[in-house]
Write a protein that holds these residues in place. Structure first.
Motif, short mmCIF file in Angstrom:
data_model
loop_
_atom_site.label_atom_id
_atom_site.label_comp_id
_atom_site.label_asym_id
_atom_site.label_seq_id
_atom_site.Cartn_x
_atom_site.Cartn_y
_atom_site.Cartn_z
N ILE A 35 47.01 38.72 51.15
CA ILE A 35 46.44 39.33 49.88
C ILE A 35 47.21 39.06 48.60
O ILE A 35 48.45 38.64 48.84
CB ILE A 35 46.07 40.70 50.22
CG1 ILE A 35 47.53 41.38 50.24
CG2 ILE A 35 45.40 40.92 51.40
CD1 ILE A 35 47.54 42.91 50.13
N THR A 36 46.43 38.94 47.71
CA THR A 36 47.06 39.16 46.30
C THR A 36 46.56 40.39 45.72
O THR A 36 45.62 40.77 45.96
CB THR A 36 46.64 37.99 45.21
OG1 THR A 36 45.28 38.04 45.12
CG2 THR A 36 46.88 36.38 46.03
N THR A 37 47.29 41.06 44.89
CA THR A 37 47.06 42.21 44.19
C THR A 37 47.24 42.28 42.76
O THR A 37 47.96 41.57 42.15
CB THR A 37 47.78 43.48 44.78
OG1 THR A 37 49.31 43.22 44.71
CG2 THR A 37 47.70 43.58 46.52
N THR A 38 46.25 43.08 42.11
CA THR A 38 46.36 43.27 40.75
C THR A 38 46.51 44.52 40.66
O THR A 38 45.68 45.51 40.83
CB THR A 38 45.38 42.73 39.70
OG1 THR A 38 45.43 41.16 40.27
CG2 THR A 38 45.30 42.92 38.22
N GLU A 39 47.54 45.47 39.87
CA GLU A 39 47.79 46.61 39.72
C GLU A 39 47.25 47.14 38.26
O GLU A 39 47.51 46.58 37.25
CB GLU A 39 49.30 46.96 39.88
CG GLU A 39 49.88 46.93 41.06
CD GLU A 39 50.25 45.31 41.42
OE1 GLU A 39 50.40 44.64 40.31
OE2 GLU A 39 50.08 45.04 42.73
N VAL A 40 46.31 48.34 38.19
CA VAL A 40 45.72 48.48 36.99
C VAL A 40 45.63 50.16 36.96
O VAL A 40 45.72 50.58 37.99
CB VAL A 40 44.47 48.07 36.79
CG1 VAL A 40 44.45 46.25 36.80
CG2 VAL A 40 43.34 48.39 37.74
N LYS A 41 45.30 50.60 35.97
CA LYS A 41 45.08 52.20 35.58
C LYS A 41 43.60 52.24 35.75
O LYS A 41 42.77 51.27 35.54
CB LYS A 41 45.69 52.71 34.69
CG LYS A 41 45.24 52.22 33.01
CD LYS A 41 46.31 52.56 32.11
CE LYS A 41 46.16 51.84 30.96
NZ LYS A 41 46.97 52.42 29.81
N PRO A 42 42.92 53.43 35.96
CA PRO A 42 41.54 53.66 35.96
C PRO A 42 40.80 53.14 34.87
O PRO A 42 39.67 52.47 35.16
CB PRO A 42 41.55 55.05 36.21
CG PRO A 42 42.63 55.48 36.86
CD PRO A 42 43.90 54.65 36.38
N THR A 43 41.20 53.20 33.66
CA THR A 43 40.50 52.86 32.55
C THR A 43 40.22 51.17 32.29
O THR A 43 39.47 50.82 31.48
CB THR A 43 41.25 53.41 31.19
OG1 THR A 43 42.69 52.86 31.23
CG2 THR A 43 40.97 54.88 31.22
N GLN A 44 41.24 50.68 33.29
CA GLN A 44 40.98 49.26 33.15
C GLN A 44 40.32 48.49 34.38
O GLN A 44 39.91 47.22 34.43
CB GLN A 44 42.54 48.43 33.20
CG GLN A 44 43.18 48.93 32.33
CD GLN A 44 44.76 48.46 32.66
OE1 GLN A 44 45.23 48.89 33.69
NE2 GLN A 44 45.48 47.60 31.55
N VAL A 45 39.76 49.36 35.24
CA VAL A 45 39.03 48.91 36.57
C VAL A 45 37.82 48.06 36.11
O VAL A 45 37.75 46.70 36.44
CB VAL A 45 38.70 49.94 37.41
CG1 VAL A 45 37.68 49.63 38.41
CG2 VAL A 45 39.69 50.64 38.12
#
Length: 106
Positions: A35-45
């Motif tokens: 897997i690759t992941t990208t971490e974001v906050k809810p407003t960026q989804v």
């Protein structure tokens, strides 16, 4: 080999989502799932979903409803309670994606 792209979401877009990402990478590598992941906050989804294709979302904080990809609550995975249920749900989503891709490629 298929690489799965996951959006991990937490309140700040850094600490908890990174912890979920790293723990998930380790757990899935045991089953030879990359897997690759990208971490974001809810407003960026929604913005990130428009910019790139992700296979599913793992979240520890509320996210927008009605998204176009599966979203899995990762709070238990983060805290250590009911980790197996989370991992089973992730593996089921991955299985469903692979099955759908096989149907399309047949």
């Amino acid at each position: 080999m298929r690489i799965f792209h996951i959006l991990t979401v937490c309140g700040s877009g850094t600490v908890s989502s990174t912890m979920v990402s790293e723990k998930l990478k380790e757990a899935l590598s045991e089953d030879h799932i990359t897997i690759t992941t990208t971490e974001v906050k809810p407003t960026q989804v929604e913005q990130f979903l428009e910019e790139r294709q992700y296979d599913f979302i793992a979240y520890t904080t509320p996210i927008p409803q009605g998204l176009s990809i599966p979203a899995i609550n990762a709070v238990g995975f983060l805290t250590g309670f009911d980790e197996e249920s989370f991992l089973e749900e992730v593996k089921q989503v991955i299985h469903n994606i692979l099955k759908q891709e096989d149907i399309i490629n047949s």
